[in-house]
Design an enzyme around this catalytic site. Structure first.
Site, short mmCIF file in Angstrom:
data_model
loop_
_atom_site.label_atom_id
_atom_site.label_comp_id
_atom_site.label_asym_id
_atom_site.label_seq_id
_atom_site.Cartn_x
_atom_site.Cartn_y
_atom_site.Cartn_z
N MET A 1 0.86 -1.18 0.00
CA MET A 1 0.00 0.00 0.00
C MET A 1 0.89 1.23 0.00
O MET A 1 1.87 1.31 0.73
CB MET A 1 -0.97 0.00 1.17
CG MET A 1 -0.40 -0.01 2.56
SD MET A 1 -1.77 0.08 3.75
CE MET A 1 -0.88 -0.08 5.29
N ARG B 1 -3.58 -2.30 10.98
CA ARG B 1 -3.45 -1.83 12.36
C ARG B 1 -3.64 -2.96 13.36
O ARG B 1 -2.93 -3.02 14.36
CB ARG B 1 -4.45 -0.70 12.61
CG ARG B 1 -4.01 0.60 11.98
CD ARG B 1 -5.07 1.69 12.01
NE ARG B 1 -4.52 2.93 11.48
CZ ARG B 1 -5.22 4.02 11.22
NH1 ARG B 1 -6.53 4.02 11.44
NH2 ARG B 1 -4.64 5.11 10.75
N TYR C 1 4.30 3.14 12.59
CA TYR C 1 3.63 3.00 11.30
C TYR C 1 2.18 2.56 11.42
O TYR C 1 1.73 2.16 12.47
CB TYR C 1 4.43 2.15 10.31
CG TYR C 1 4.75 0.72 10.61
CD1 TYR C 1 4.15 -0.01 11.62
CD2 TYR C 1 5.69 0.07 9.80
CE1 TYR C 1 4.47 -1.33 11.83
CE2 TYR C 1 6.01 -1.26 10.01
CZ TYR C 1 5.40 -1.95 11.02
OH TYR C 1 5.71 -3.27 11.21
N GLU C 2 1.46 2.71 10.31
CA GLU C 2 0.01 2.54 10.24
C GLU C 2 -0.74 3.50 11.17
O GLU C 2 -1.81 3.20 11.69
CB GLU C 2 -0.40 1.09 10.55
CG GLU C 2 0.36 0.03 9.80
CD GLU C 2 0.31 0.22 8.29
OE1 GLU C 2 -0.55 0.95 7.79
OE2 GLU C 2 1.16 -0.37 7.60
N GLY C 3 -0.16 4.67 11.38
CA GLY C 3 -0.74 5.67 12.27
C GLY C 3 -0.07 5.60 13.62
O GLY C 3 -0.16 4.58 14.32
#
Length: 596
Positions: A162, A296, A440-442
């Site tokens: 992604m 997540r 990562y991923e927020g």
């Protein structure tokens, strides 16, 4: 000590706590008897212990190598391990049978993923991101796109990525600049740069299918104008083969990172690359979040998985390392010193780790089961509740278990002492590898803001109210069981503190949004502790039932001791989080910028 997969613990949770056999009427579960699941996880454990774990250290030392021809070579052994993984069918466990998957429940796939990530986090990111790309195309792709891409992604024959982040934008995707120009044949020319793309280029799979966020010319500004595109490294042929190179797709370099060296973290350059729109124009963010939310949950699992591996290494070291004497008298009288396991402070670190890991494993697998109910249950009310839980708990699981995972890995290094700070022992790699999971991923701060700013208020607060009601019903059901009273009382207390914190946020966060922002991380950790208290109560009930049925296996008695440790030594942190969040934002925001 070599990593040992926790199949026993996983099976106890799946069998006795989640009782997955009661869902035999649902798709996937009908073919997932406990015997079958145990066979799958036992074989998965062998693969992770014997194939993935032995190349973890080499992956860290050697890393990935970028060449000027824009290709990337993965560490020695990775290519062979990947081929063995695809041949054995491990990537396809939870994918739909119509696309070549094995159709097993998501919760079973999650259990395997824990083992894989513990054994080799960097390697496991390649199939993990691929499954995320699979899920996004499954959710929003056309029938033709699904038929073309999903069979190859499901099996891992093709990889997936992604592509969100750009040099000028990470969390704030409204600043995205990558553009998409429509062509007469229905395709798009994609141009822009993406950074920090895990698995963006490698030598493991036949093809790499990039999912790229871009803005179609003339699209609205901000996040409302973002679309999602399939941009493959090689253009597929009509029959699903690998065609010519998509010349506009290049890996311009690799990031030099603190950890996960065996995973290729790429700078991707798109220069009029051919791409295909997924779903509707300007609706790409919603589809990308299908992938993001799955990622997540996977990142929360990574935090737990690395912590498990680090804990195992620390426990083995503590049993072996001789240093000093026990405060209550020698325990190794024939030797020159006692093993450091006898020292209370070493025990404290190991018990902290054990209590969070065992409760956390149950929490994550419970969440995985909610995913199964969301996708497979025939009752709309059950699906709605599962959807609410997945939305509410995803930021909690991601942030709480990566924060705690890092702490457990840090404690594992502390148990190792000076040895842990050297590269002769594995503690350093676990600590370095797990650190990215908080980012990562927020980032975890963003997860906390998402929880208090969006998830609590969603649907009028329906999800959190459902959680409170379920906990209350659970407490009422078991309140008269004297042997379990500490677990029930502990859960009641934590739930009451979380409810008080929720009311405080509703009152004070609306008056001043910075109150909510300042309270968000403490609130998330209070939520995580309450969830763990719920899981430990479930674990205790299941273990107690086994003991009362005459099962003399010490595993169950040890489970109860570990649960009591959680109640007495870890759960009291809930009160501190409540006290801190109620102080609001005044002092957090008081100093002017020049004071920093």
């Amino acid at each position: 000590m070599a990593y040992q997969a926790p199949v026993r613990d996983q099976m106890f949770i799946l069998r006795d706590v989640l009782e997955i056999e009661t869902y035999a009427n649902l798709p996937g579960f009908a073919d997932a008897s406990l015997d079958t699941v145990e066979q799958v996880l036992t074989e998965g454990a062998k693969f992770c212990e014997e194939v993935l774990a032995p190349i973890n250290r080499n992956g860290d030392l050697e890393g990935c190598v970028w060449s000027p021809d824009n290709t990337v070579r993965t560490p020695k052994g990775f290519k062979e391990a990947y081929a063995a993984m695809v041949e054995a069918g491990w990537p396809a466990l939870g994918s739909e049978p119509e696309y070549g998957g094995q159709g097993l429940p998501r919760v079973v796939n999650l259990a395997y993923s824990e083992m894989s990530s513990s054994a080799n986090m960097a390697f496991s990111m390649y199939p993990g991101l691929t499954h995320g790309a699979y899920s996004a195309i499954l959710a929003g792709g056309s029938d033709a796109q699904k038929d073309l891409y999903l069979p190859k992604l499901a099996t891992g024959q093709w990889g997936g990525t992604m592509n969100l982040t750009e040099p000028q934008c990470g969390t704030d995707l409204g600043l995205l600049r990558t553009k998409a120009v429509p062509e007469a044949d229905g395709t798009y020319r994609i141009s822009g740069q993406k950074i920090w793309i895990s698995g963006g280029e490698h030598d493991l799979a036949e093809n790499i299918v990039h999912l790229v966020l871009a803005r179609i010319e003339g699209a609205p500004a901000g996040v409302r104008g973002i679309s999602l595109f399939i941009v493959p490294k090689y253009l597929p042929t009509a029959d699903g083969g690998v065609g010519p190179r998509n010349e506009g797709v290049k890996c311009a370099g690799l990031e030099h990172k603190m950890g996960i060296h065996g995973n290729a973290t790429c700078v991707m350059a798109y220069d009029e690359a051919k791409g295909w729109l997924i779903g509707e124009a300007n609706a790409g963010l919603k589809l990308m979040f299908v992938m993001m939310n799955e990622a997540r949950l996977g990142v929360g699992l990574q935090g737990l998985a690395q912590a498990e591996a680090a804990y195992q290494a620390a426990a083995a070291f503590a049993k072996d390392r001789l240093q000093g004497r026990s405060l209550s008298g020698p325990k190794n009288a024939e030797g020159p010193a006692d093993p450091i396991l006898v020292h209370p402070d070493v025990r404290r670190m190991l018990m902290d780790s054990k209590a969070i890991l065992e409760g956390g494993r149950a929490f994550l697998l419970w969440a995985g089961l909610q995913g199964d109910l969301l996708h497979a249950h025939p009752d709309p009310a059950v699906r709605e509740k599962a959807s609410d839980y997945m939305g509410l708990m995803t930021p909690v699981l991601k942030a709480y278990f990566t924060d705690k995972g890092f702490k457990i890995c840090s404690d594992a290094m502390q148990v190792h002492g000076g040895s842990g700070f050297t590269e002769h022992f594995p503690a350093s790699q676990y600590l370095r590898d797990v650190r990215i999971s908080l980012i990562y991923e927020g980032t975890n701060g963003v997860q906390a803001l998402d929880l208090v700013g969006r998830k609590l208020a969603a649907n009028g607060g329906r999800a959190v109210m459902t959680f409170f009601a379920d906990v209350d019903a659970f407490v009422a059901e078991h309140e008269d069981e004297a042997d379990l009273a500490p677990f029930i009382e502990g859960l009641k207390g934590a739930k009451a503190q979380l409810q008080e914190a929720t009311m405080w946020l509703m009152q004070n966060g609306l008056q001043n949004p910075e109150n909510a922002g300042a309270a968000s991380t403490d609130y998330l950790h209070l939520f995580g502790l309450t969830g763990l208290a719920w899981m430990w109560a479930k674990l205790a009930i299941a273990a107690d039932k086994r003991i009362k049925a005459g099962d003399a296996d010490p595993y169950y008695a040890r489970k109860l001791v570990t649960g009591r440790y959680f109640l007495e030594r870890i759960l009291p942190e809930a009160g501190a989080h409540l006290a801190k969040l109620k102080t609001g934002s005044a002092l957090v925001m008081a100093l002017d910028a020049d004071a920093f």
